[in-house]
Motif scaffolding. Structure first.
Motif, PDB file in Angstrom:
ATOM      1  N   ALA A   2     -40.828   7.643 -55.122  1.00 42.06           N
ATOM      2  CA  ALA A   2     -40.271   8.957 -55.402  1.00 42.06           C
ATOM      3  C   ALA A   2     -39.087   9.295 -54.500  1.00 42.06           C
ATOM      4  N   THR A   7     -34.605  15.178 -55.496  1.00 45.86           N
ATOM      5  CA  THR A   7     -35.419  16.018 -56.385  1.00 45.86           C
ATOM      6  C   THR A   7     -34.824  17.406 -56.611  1.00 45.86           C
ATOM      7  N   SER A   8     -33.554  17.604 -56.195  1.00 48.37           N
ATOM      8  CA  SER A   8     -32.911  18.855 -56.583  1.00 48.37           C
ATOM      9  C   SER A   8     -32.007  18.615 -57.804  1.00 48.37           C
ATOM     10  N   PRO A  10     -31.909  16.555 -61.832  1.00 51.26           N
ATOM     11  CA  PRO A  10     -32.819  16.033 -62.853  1.00 51.26           C
ATOM     12  C   PRO A  10     -33.121  14.544 -62.642  1.00 51.26           C
ATOM     13  N   ILE A  11     -34.390  14.211 -62.620  1.00 55.42           N
ATOM     14  CA  ILE A  11     -34.797  12.834 -62.355  1.00 55.42           C
ATOM     15  C   ILE A  11     -34.415  11.923 -63.518  1.00 55.42           C
ATOM     16  N   GLY A  45     -42.488   5.651 -59.730  1.00 48.48           N
ATOM     17  CA  GLY A  45     -43.315   6.763 -59.275  1.00 48.48           C
ATOM     18  C   GLY A  45     -42.989   8.114 -59.892  1.00 48.48           C
ATOM     19  N   VAL A  46     -42.661   8.118 -61.190  1.00 47.84           N
ATOM     20  CA  VAL A  46     -42.391   9.395 -61.851  1.00 47.84           C
ATOM     21  C   VAL A  46     -43.233   9.541 -63.123  1.00 47.84           C
ATOM     22  N   ASN A  47     -43.265  10.761 -63.632  1.00 48.29           N
ATOM     23  CA  ASN A  47     -43.991  11.093 -64.848  1.00 48.29           C
ATOM     24  C   ASN A  47     -43.470  10.257 -66.037  1.00 48.29           C
ATOM     25  N   ARG A  53     -37.770  10.365 -71.659  1.00 51.66           N
ATOM     26  CA  ARG A  53     -36.527  11.109 -71.843  1.00 51.66           C
ATOM     27  C   ARG A  53     -35.327  10.239 -71.465  1.00 51.66           C
TER      28      ARG A  53
ATOM     29  N   VAL B 164     -51.273   8.479 -56.500  1.00 51.10           N
ATOM     30  CA  VAL B 164     -50.157   8.887 -57.362  1.00 51.10           C
ATOM     31  C   VAL B 164     -49.939   7.836 -58.460  1.00 51.10           C
ATOM     32  N   ASN B 186     -43.790  17.493 -52.200  1.00 52.97           N
ATOM     33  CA  ASN B 186     -42.735  16.473 -52.209  1.00 52.97           C
ATOM     34  C   ASN B 186     -43.184  15.178 -52.862  1.00 52.97           C
ATOM     35  N   GLU B 187     -44.442  14.813 -52.611  1.00 54.13           N
ATOM     36  CA  GLU B 187     -44.930  13.558 -53.179  1.00 54.13           C
ATOM     37  C   GLU B 187     -45.301  13.691 -54.644  1.00 54.13           C
ATOM     38  N   GLU B 189     -44.051  16.067 -56.863  1.00 49.54           N
ATOM     39  CA  GLU B 189     -43.130  16.706 -57.813  1.00 49.54           C
ATOM     40  C   GLU B 189     -42.569  15.795 -58.902  1.00 49.54           C
ATOM     41  N   PRO B 190     -42.329  14.480 -58.632  1.00 49.01           N
ATOM     42  CA  PRO B 190     -41.837  13.660 -59.751  1.00 49.01           C
ATOM     43  C   PRO B 190     -42.882  13.479 -60.859  1.00 49.01           C
ATOM     44  N   LEU B 191     -44.108  13.931 -60.598  1.00 44.80           N
ATOM     45  CA  LEU B 191     -45.176  13.798 -61.592  1.00 44.80           C
ATOM     46  C   LEU B 191     -45.318  15.028 -62.482  1.00 44.80           C
ATOM     47  N   PHE B 192     -44.789  16.145 -62.026  1.00 46.51           N
ATOM     48  CA  PHE B 192     -45.048  17.392 -62.755  1.00 46.51           C
ATOM     49  C   PHE B 192     -44.099  17.590 -63.933  1.00 46.51           C
ATOM     50  N   ASP B 193     -44.691  17.890 -65.105  1.00 49.99           N
ATOM     51  CA  ASP B 193     -43.868  18.319 -66.231  1.00 49.99           C
ATOM     52  C   ASP B 193     -43.436  19.766 -66.018  1.00 49.99           C
ATOM     53  N   GLU B 210     -37.863  19.681 -64.751  1.00 51.45           N
ATOM     54  CA  GLU B 210     -36.494  19.184 -64.910  1.00 51.45           C
ATOM     55  C   GLU B 210     -35.511  20.331 -65.132  1.00 51.45           C
ATOM     56  N   THR B 219     -35.140  21.846 -55.577  1.00 50.68           N
ATOM     57  CA  THR B 219     -36.376  21.065 -55.553  1.00 50.68           C
ATOM     58  C   THR B 219     -37.508  22.045 -55.852  1.00 50.68           C
TER      59      THR B 219
END
Lengths: 126, 229
Positions: A2, A7-8, A10-11, A45-47, A53, B164, B186-187, B189-193, B210, B219
């Motif tokens: 991650a 993270t500020s 769009p991933i 490590g992302v959704n 997308r 994770v 922080n760890e 957040e890339p998982l949350f829709d 997003e 963030t």
């Protein structure tokens, strides 16, 4: 993982850039299969929805194509890959010029400095 | 999928949460974020049917939540409540008898993913491996709703990373609706829709992750701080 993302921002867009770099550098070749959405999601490590997308956007840009039941592949169209490379080149040049301008350098100085730098760089490499 | 209408919970003189009204759509991962004592865990327990609201209603898939809905909702507690005399395989067998949706094959896949030993006694497991085992038993269920209360809390970075990754690998995001409370934003957040910010027992806002990044350039932590101001 991650922490390779800002993270500020769009991933999904950052992930698109990562794939484009891989394609431009030839780490992902024309016609090569991309990992599945889930595999990429676990790796970075992302959704998985974020990865979907990314794949959808790259497909809309015709850089990749999804073949039903087979997966997602890098385009075989060299023209598109060439355009991608040109686009990235413009972005890099623009960024360089903007930052040099911000430091107060003129166009002439930029060219002179860049030429000198490249001469030294290639001289060092022999 | 989860419809919460004007929910309030009061413990004697203290109000834990109130005026909670929110609709969480089916599928995807929702992060519940907020400071200690903000009411996140109480809210999750109400959704799980473990705590009865003082006022208001909670519907999951159109049904009023109660302990009878437990077979449709998998809840991971922040507490550590395993029978210490069991071995891992005995605990898995026990869970299989307790939950109709328990998927034994997936449990075994998860156990090997987490590098746990089926023959280990629970009491000999490290704290990290107990944390991993809790995740195994929760993700092994084919429940339409997964509620995870602080799944990373108090665990070292290696364990947090494996948890994770297991969430990414084993959750079926189209069919399962997942809610996670966490301090480790922080760890996670890339998982949350999407995320819901809670403060003093009330919801401050819900937003697509997003969109927060795209439209506000923030963030999740900064978005939450902004909501807290």
């Amino acid at each position: 993982m991650a922490d390779t993302f800002d993270t500020s921002k769009p991933i999904y867009k950052q992930l698109i850039d990562q794939f484009y770099w891989k394609i431009i550098r030839g780490e992902l070749k024309a016609g090569e299969k991309l990992p599945s959405v889930r595999e990429t999601a676990v790796e970075v490590g992302v959704n998985p929805n974020t990865v979907s997308r990314t794949y959808n956007e790259m497909e809309r840009a015709e850089v990749v194509e999804t073949k039903r039941g087979q997966g997602t592949f890098v385009t075989e169209n060299q023209q598109i890959i060439h355009e991608l490379k040109e686009e990235m080149k413009q972005i890099q040049i623009k960024q360089f010029v903007r930052e040099m301008e911000a430091m107060g350098y003129t166009a002439k100085e930029m060219i002179a400095d860049l030429t000198r730098y490249l001469e030294e760089e290639y001289h060092d490499r022999g | 999928m989860i419809e919460v209408k004007n929910v309030k919970k009061r413990y004697l003189t203290k109000t834990a949460i109130e005026h909670i009204t929110v609709n969480i759509p089916k599928g995807g991962i929702t992060g519940l974020v907020g400071e200690n004592g903000s009411g996140k865990s109480t809210f999750l327990k109400i959704l799980a049917g473990l705590v009865r609201p003082t006022k208001g209603t909670v519907l999951v898939d159109g049904n009023v939540v109660s302990r009878r809905l437990a077979d449709r909702i998998a809840y991971l507690s922040e507490q550590d409540t395993f029978y210490s005399f069991y071995r891992v395989k005995e605990l898995v067998a026990f869970y299989e008898t307790q939950f109709r949706d328990f998927n034994k094959e997936r449990a075994e896949e998860l156990i090997s993913f987490m590098k746990l030993d089926l023959n280990s006694k629970i009491k000999t497991l490290s704290k990290g491996n107990r944390g991993r085992l809790k995740i195994v038993l929760t993700l092994a269920r084919d429940a339409p709703v997964l509620l995870l209360d602080e799944p990373l809390s108090g665990l070292d970075p290696m364990v947090r990373d494996s948890i994770v990754k297991s969430l990414i690998s084993f959750i079926d995001l189209e069919r399962q609706t997942v809610l996670i409370t966490t301090h480790e934003i922080n760890e996670m957040e890339p998982l949350f829709d999407r995320v819901i910010a809670i403060k003093n027992g009330q919801i401050l806002g819900m937003a697509d992750s997003e969109e927060i990044r795209d439209q506000e350039g923030l963030t999740i932590v900064d978005w939450m701080k902004k909501k807290y101001e």
